[in-house]
Enzyme design. Structure first.
Site, PDB file in Angstrom:
ATOM      1  CG  ASP A 130      -2.002   1.103   1.099  1.00  0.00           C
ATOM      2  OD1 ASP A 130      -3.091   0.649   1.202  1.00  0.00           O
ATOM      3  OD2 ASP A 130      -1.734   2.191   1.063  1.00  0.00           O
ATOM      4  CB  ILE A 131       1.021   4.144  -2.563  1.00  0.00           C
ATOM      5  CG1 ILE A 131       2.125   5.071  -2.940  1.00  0.00           C
ATOM      6  CG2 ILE A 131      -0.513   4.931  -2.166  1.00  0.00           C
ATOM      7  CD1 ILE A 131       1.781   5.443  -4.381  1.00  0.00           C
ATOM      8  CG  HIS A 189      -8.725  -2.715  -2.173  1.00  0.00           C
ATOM      9  ND1 HIS A 189      -9.784  -1.985  -2.772  1.00  0.00           N
ATOM     10  CD2 HIS A 189      -8.581  -2.090  -0.732  1.00  0.00           C
ATOM     11  CE1 HIS A 189      -9.938  -0.932  -2.229  1.00  0.00           C
ATOM     12  NE2 HIS A 189      -9.423  -0.938  -1.008  1.00  0.00           N
ATOM     13  CG  HIS A 209      -6.826  -2.345   3.427  1.00  0.00           C
ATOM     14  ND1 HIS A 209      -6.092  -1.363   3.183  1.00  0.00           N
ATOM     15  CD2 HIS A 209      -7.940  -2.168   2.954  1.00  0.00           C
ATOM     16  CE1 HIS A 209      -6.823  -0.503   2.447  1.00  0.00           C
ATOM     17  NE2 HIS A 209      -8.034  -0.833   2.257  1.00  0.00           N
TER      18      HIS A 209
END
Ligand code: AMP
Ligand code: ZN
Length: 137
Positions: free
Chosen positions: A29-30, A98, A100
């Site tokens: 994750d960015i 998505h 996490h």
């Protein structure tokens, strides 16, 4: 389709890959909650987790859990959260389903705002009936 995660899978947008197979793709994750935060996504585009085929959803959960273990072993975290937001009101920003994988430590300073309401007498059972009447698997 103008989907940022589809573009990541296609290699059109750069990402830091953790894992890939025929069904799922996992990458960093960015903007992580904690450093090591990973996203696991189906290779096929689905806005909602509810339309992801069972085999792919199972793979997402399996890969997410195993990445969670790798976060503990590789980065010395003590646990992890698996989190999935479905719908804007639930916090979904990217409309490609998505999962996490959020690495967690005892004193990492991050707190989910997890409230705990109370049911009136019979309200839980009545609510369960309304859910069950619409449950299609
Ligand atoms: P959500 O709020 O559940 O839709 O989560 C979307 C997640 O995607 C956020 O945690 C973002 O930091 C992450 N994200 C958005 N764009 C990128 C990107 N280009 N590469 C990696 N992660 C991204
Ligand atoms: Zn997509």
């Amino acid at each position: 389709m103008n989907c940022i995660f589809c573009k990541i899978i296609a290699g059109e947008i750069p990402s830091v890959k953790i894992y890939e197979d025929e069904l799922v793709f996992a990458f960093m994750d960015i903007a992580p909650i904690n450093k090591g935060h990973v996203l696991v996504i189906p290779k096929e585009h689905h806005n909602s987790s509810s339309t992801v085929p069972e085999e792919t959803g199972g793979r997402m959960f399996h890969v997410g859990s195993r990445i969670g273990v790798a976060l503990k072993r590789g980065l010395d975290f003590e646990g992890f959260n698996l989190h999935l937001a479905d719908g804007t009101c639930a916090g979904q920003v990217v409309n490609h389903a998505h999962l996490h994988v959020v690495p967690r430590g005892v004193e990492d300073g991050f707190h989910w705002n997890w409230r705990q309401l109370e049911y009136a007498e019979g309200e839980s059972a009545e609510t369960a009936e309304r859910i069950k009447s619409k449950l299609k698997l």
